[in-house]
Design a protein around this motif. Structure first.
Motif, mmCIF file in Angstrom:
data_model
loop_
_atom_site.group_PDB
_atom_site.id
_atom_site.type_symbol
_atom_site.label_atom_id
_atom_site.label_comp_id
_atom_site.label_asym_id
_atom_site.label_seq_id
_atom_site.Cartn_x
_atom_site.Cartn_y
_atom_site.Cartn_z
ATOM 1 N N HIS B 326 0.831 -1.214 0.000
ATOM 2 C CA HIS B 326 0.000 0.000 0.000
ATOM 3 C C HIS B 326 0.860 1.257 0.000
ATOM 4 N N CYS B 327 2.145 1.080 0.244
ATOM 5 C CA CYS B 327 3.049 2.222 0.472
ATOM 6 C C CYS B 327 3.032 3.213 -0.691
ATOM 7 N N ILE B 328 2.886 4.490 -0.364
ATOM 8 C CA ILE B 328 2.928 5.523 -1.395
ATOM 9 C C ILE B 328 4.262 6.278 -1.360
ATOM 10 N N ARG B 329 5.260 5.711 -0.678
ATOM 11 C CA ARG B 329 6.644 6.226 -0.696
ATOM 12 C C ARG B 329 6.742 7.673 -0.228
ATOM 13 N N CYS B 330 6.078 7.948 0.892
ATOM 14 C CA CYS B 330 6.107 9.328 1.347
ATOM 15 C C CYS B 330 7.295 9.598 2.256
ATOM 16 N N SER B 331 7.808 8.546 2.876
ATOM 17 C CA SER B 331 8.963 8.594 3.782
ATOM 18 C C SER B 331 8.631 9.124 5.180
ATOM 19 N N ALA B 332 7.376 9.297 5.496
ATOM 20 C CA ALA B 332 7.040 9.747 6.857
ATOM 21 C C ALA B 332 7.545 8.769 7.904
ATOM 22 N N CYS B 333 7.474 7.481 7.598
ATOM 23 C CA CYS B 333 7.896 6.501 8.605
ATOM 24 C C CYS B 333 9.387 6.638 8.917
ATOM 25 N N MET B 334 10.163 7.017 7.918
ATOM 26 C CA MET B 334 11.604 7.213 8.161
ATOM 27 C C MET B 334 11.849 8.387 9.079
ATOM 28 N N ALA B 388 2.441 7.407 11.829
ATOM 29 C CA ALA B 388 2.742 8.423 10.829
ATOM 30 C C ALA B 388 2.252 8.019 9.446
ATOM 31 N N CYS B 389 2.077 6.730 9.229
ATOM 32 C CA CYS B 389 1.835 6.247 7.866
ATOM 33 C C CYS B 389 0.477 6.714 7.338
ATOM 34 N N PRO B 390 0.462 7.433 6.213
ATOM 35 C CA PRO B 390 -0.793 7.974 5.691
ATOM 36 C C PRO B 390 -1.741 6.900 5.180
HETATM 37 S S1 SF4 Z 1 4.836 6.155 5.994
HETATM 38 FE FE1 SF4 Z 1 6.360 4.736 5.174
HETATM 39 S S2 SF4 Z 1 5.160 2.909 4.741
HETATM 40 FE FE2 SF4 Z 1 3.648 4.535 5.009
HETATM 41 S S3 SF4 Z 1 3.321 5.272 2.902
HETATM 42 FE FE3 SF4 Z 1 4.927 6.534 3.798
HETATM 43 S S4 SF4 Z 1 6.866 5.552 3.129
HETATM 44 FE FE4 SF4 Z 1 5.205 4.071 2.855
#
Ligand code: SF4
Lengths: 215, 586
Positions: B326-334, B388-390
């Motif tokens: 499902h990941c949209i590659r937003c990088s919030a989790c990082m 954090a994950c959207p």
């Molecule tokens: S928070 Fe991490 S896992 Fe969730 S969509 Fe963004 S990059 Fe993907």
């Protein structure tokens, strides 16, 4: 069907052997604005300024003068073929507009290098989202093909007041996916060097937005 | 392509840059010493995190958008075959060409064939995770085609001849003076007196690339979203290099993972809100482009999209893990991950770093891939990534699940007649950890009990080696004695009400993190074996032994296994070592 396609679809189906259920999507998020037109417009202006765009509010009587000022004295600028000529200042010896036909492969259109050599581009727009400060171009005759709003360094964009909405869902409803869509939220920017924001990398470095009433 | 039998239908794992070249622990060890990287990453993650919290807080319906995002993606996975065909049909009807690639090599080959057809020797590129995953640039290079990265950060990484360290700010490990030096060396027409002011450096890049945008006839991109019902592709960006690549060349080739679809054009209204706010912490990114096939006279007339499997169907087969798609590659989790912040993006090896990388990479390659089997351990399971994950991917859940899979893989489960090896420390950990993570009171008690870890500290109050989950860290640098307060307690106390928001000054407390992990270890020691004193002695012996076998990473947890095994079954002190050798990764 290509071998790879058949194979991938076979794999997908095998991976879904447990038949996971597709949930009904709950669209309980906001899809209609509850704000007054006045508030929505104020919000758009606020967001655009935050992005370091310049914002002007004009009427049919004042718009040409505004564009004239923004262009400066010596300017060659490009417009899409459907733009309302009443918005534009009179051409002079030093300042004149060039009409782009809208088809890059036919006569009457500017080449990429010609676009690089003009001083500015003036277009209209389809819809603007106040909450995010986003202007949607949808390749209509008043907006032109994508290259003309990309290559010149200065974009003067008309936002008809009645095309302002508050929310993204309201905006998405007003664009036609069959034509190219460009969403613009301020001039291009990068934060790639030590996270310091620098406005203007490859797109137009100056974005002037004119909110136009009573057209 | 590796094929793994899981006692279920065959799954086909991915190839390319999704497998680390070395284990997380071994790389993190070196990377932890890189102070510049740590300082920059810390700055980046904190800045973006704070911006994100602010713009997310602006939306009264953020949680409703997250729910919709998650549901839309679940729907996509459930109906993937149908949606893929629908996308293909719509994109094709509008003059585009759809290609299918089973793995990275096939995708690269398709792109090369198209480039050769156009007789191009140079192509321009937009930053794309998918092409990093397939190693496209290197592949093209080998075949005489040079790929020019046009995103400023990617350009810095490419000219500096290294690897990106963050999905979003790939050059965050370089500071301005390093970037200036790289530009001076690699840009032929650059003004030799250029300063290290970011605006001047960006201007240099504009001039350097403009000519390339005009000259090149072929561009390559990824895709943020593909829309099934309209055949639309979309690219979300900041600098305008994307628009240049998507507009000026005649030929455009877009790489897209098969999971990137959304069913309807309307669905974009959800993701266009979720992505920019989660990603760069902006209300909206400067430019988003969408195109649905060819538009005569406007933009590329020769349009291709490559739909890529490369392990995604393997991930899809995992009922718990499939949500990683499902990941949209937003990088919030990082940006919220304390481990990522300290270890740096390079340590994950794969192009997908951080918490999502820790689950996605082993899902794509299979957890059996030795290089990636340390990734599921690269987390403290604090849960910040999930919040954090959207699109609400439950990363901690999937991590625990993959750790379980890794244990099974090590035990050769499924092999007939192969008597299960003596339960090793991993089992003990997993048993213990499962119990603890499913019971927050127990976990709290375990953590509070932890200051006992201070006993391992020498007189200088530095701990140079600690057993357990944290062992992998202490190997590389001495760490201060754990504080009295465990991470989760610290977290609870310090987090503001509402979504995870910490002030910039509120540095992640690595000591507290360590305390948390070593607390876990301690509790397990108590549960599974006798006396703390004995454990520590044994730990020290093991440390000496392990030092001789540096090569044999990833051992963050296996070291723990060995310790616990000693307690569980005194006769198999070396069995664990035997197990490790079988898995030897050379
Ligand atoms: S928070 Fe991490 S896992 Fe969730 S969509 Fe963004 S990059 Fe993907």
């Amino acid at each position: 069907m290509s071998e790879a396609k058949a194979e991938i679809l076979r794999r997908v189906r095998a991976s879904l052997a447990d038949s996971p259920e597709a949930p009904e999507v709950t669209r309980a998020y906001r899809t209609e604005s509850e704000k007054s037109a006045h508030d929505v417009r104020a919000m758009l202006i606020d967001r655009l300024l935050d992005y370091k765009a310049n914002v002007y509010e004009e009427t049919m009587d004042s718009v040409a003068e505004r564009i004239e000022k923004l262009l400066g004295k010596s300017a060659r600028y490009v417009i899409p073929k459907g733009l309302n000529l009443d918005w534009l200042p009179e051409d002079s010896a030093a300042r004149r507009h060039l009409v782009d036909s809208g088809n890059g492969q036919r006569a009457g259109s500017l080449t990429d290098r010609e676009l690089d050599a003009v001083d500015a581009v003036v277009t209209s727009s389809t819809v603007s989202c106040a909450e995010t400060g986003t202007i949607f171009l949808n390749a209509s005759d008043e907006e032109g093909r994508r290259a003309i709003t990309l290559v010149p360094d200065h974009h003067i964009c008309i936002v008809p007041a009645e095309s302002i909405v508050e929310l993204i869902p309201e905006s998405v409803r007003r664009v036609n996916p069959e034509r190219p869509i460009t969403m613009i939220s301020g001039p291009s920017a990068t934060s790639d060097i030590e996270l310091q924001r620098v406005e203007g990398v490859h797109g137009p470095r100056t974005l002037d937005v004119i909110i136009l009433d009573g057209q | 392509m590796t094929v793994t039998q899981l006692g279920m239908p065959k799954v086909f794992h991915g190839t390319g840059n999704i497998a680390a070249e070395e284990s997380f622990t071994s790389f993190a060890g070196r990377e932890l010493k890189n102070e510049q990287l740590r300082a920059n990453l810390g700055f980046a993650t904190h800045t973006i995190r704070d911006k994100r919290a602010k713009v997310v807080g602006e939306l009264p319906d953020w949680e409703l958008l997250r729910t919709a995002g998650s549901e839309i993606k679940q729907d996509v996975m459930a109906r993937l075959p149908e949606l893929l065909e629908q996308f293909e049909k719509n994109f094709t009807e509008r003059g585009g060409k759809v290609h299918w690639a089973r793995d990275a090599d096939e995708a690269n080959q398709i792109a090369l064939d198209i480039i050769r057809e156009q007789q191009a020797e140079e192509v321009i590129k937009i930053k794309s995770m998918a092409t990093q995953e397939t190693g496209l640039n290197e592949y093209l290079e080998e075949n005489g085609v040079s790929a020019v990265e046009t995103d400023l950060a990617e350009e810095i990484v490419q000219l500096g001849e290294d690897k990106p360290s963050h999905i979003l700010v790939p050059a965050i490990h370089r500071n301005r003076s390093e970037i200036r030096d790289i530009f001076l060396k690699k840009m032929p027409h650059i003004d030799k007196d250029i300063s290290d002011n970011p605006a001047e450096l960006a201007e240099a890049s504009r001039h350097h690339l403009r000519e390339k945008f005009f000259r090149n006839k072929v561009a390559i991109s990824g895709a943020n979203f593909g829309v099934a019902d309209s055949g639309t592709l979309s690219i979300v960006e900041s600098e305008g290099n994307g628009r240049m690549c998507l507009t000026l060349p005649d030929t455009l080739i877009s790489f897209m993972g098969i999971e990137k679809l959304v069913p309807t054009f309307q669905d974009l209204e959800v993701f266009l809100q979720l992505l920019p706010r989660s990603s760069t912490g902006e209300r909206m990114n400067p430019y988003t482009s969408m195109w649905s096939g060819v538009t005569p006279g406007d933009g590329p007339q020769n349009l291709h999209v490559i739909l890529m499997d490369n392990g995604r169907t393997a991930a899809l087969a995992d009922q718990v893990g499939r949500q990683a798609l499902h990941c949209i590659r937003c990088s919030a989790c990082m940006n919220v991950c304390p481990v990522y912040e300290r270890a740096g993006g390079h340590a994950y090896g794969s192009v997908y770093p951080g918490p999502i990388g820790a689950i996605l990479s082993p899902l794509l390659t299979g957890v059996e891939a030795e290089e990636n089997n340390s990734l599921p351990y690269a987390s403290s399971l604090c849960g910040a990534c999930y919040e954090a994950c959207p699109v609400k991917i439950n990363i901690p859940d999937v991590l625990v699940h993959l750790r379980g899979k890794d244990v099974d893989a090590k035990h050769g489960k499924g092999e007939e007649g192969n008597k299960r090896q003596a339960p090793d420390q991993m089992d003990a950990i997993m048993g213990g950890a499962k119990a603890m993570f499913s019971n927050s009171t127990l976990l709290s008690i375990a953590e509070r009990g932890l200051p006992a870890g201070g006993l391992a500290a020498g007189r200088d109050h530095k701990i140079s080696w600690l057993p357990g989950l944290i062992g992998g860290w202490t190997k590389y640098r001495d760490i201060p004695e754990p504080p009295k307060q465990a991470f989760r307690h610290w977290w609870k106390k310090n987090k503001k009400n509402g979504p995870k928001q910490r002030a910039a000054s509120d540095r992640v407390d690595v000591d507290a993190l360590i305390a948390k992990n070593s607390g876990l270890a301690e509790e397990l020691h108590r549960r599974h074996a006798g006396e703390a004193q004995e454990e520590r002695e044994e730990a020290q012996e093991q440390a000496a032994e392990l030092k001789k076998e540096q090569r044999r990473e990833p051992d963050m947890v296996r070291r723990e296994e060995d310790l616990l095994k000693g307690q569980d079954d005194s006769s198999n002190g070396t069995t664990g070592e035997g197990t490790s050798s079988q898995e030897g990764n050379d």
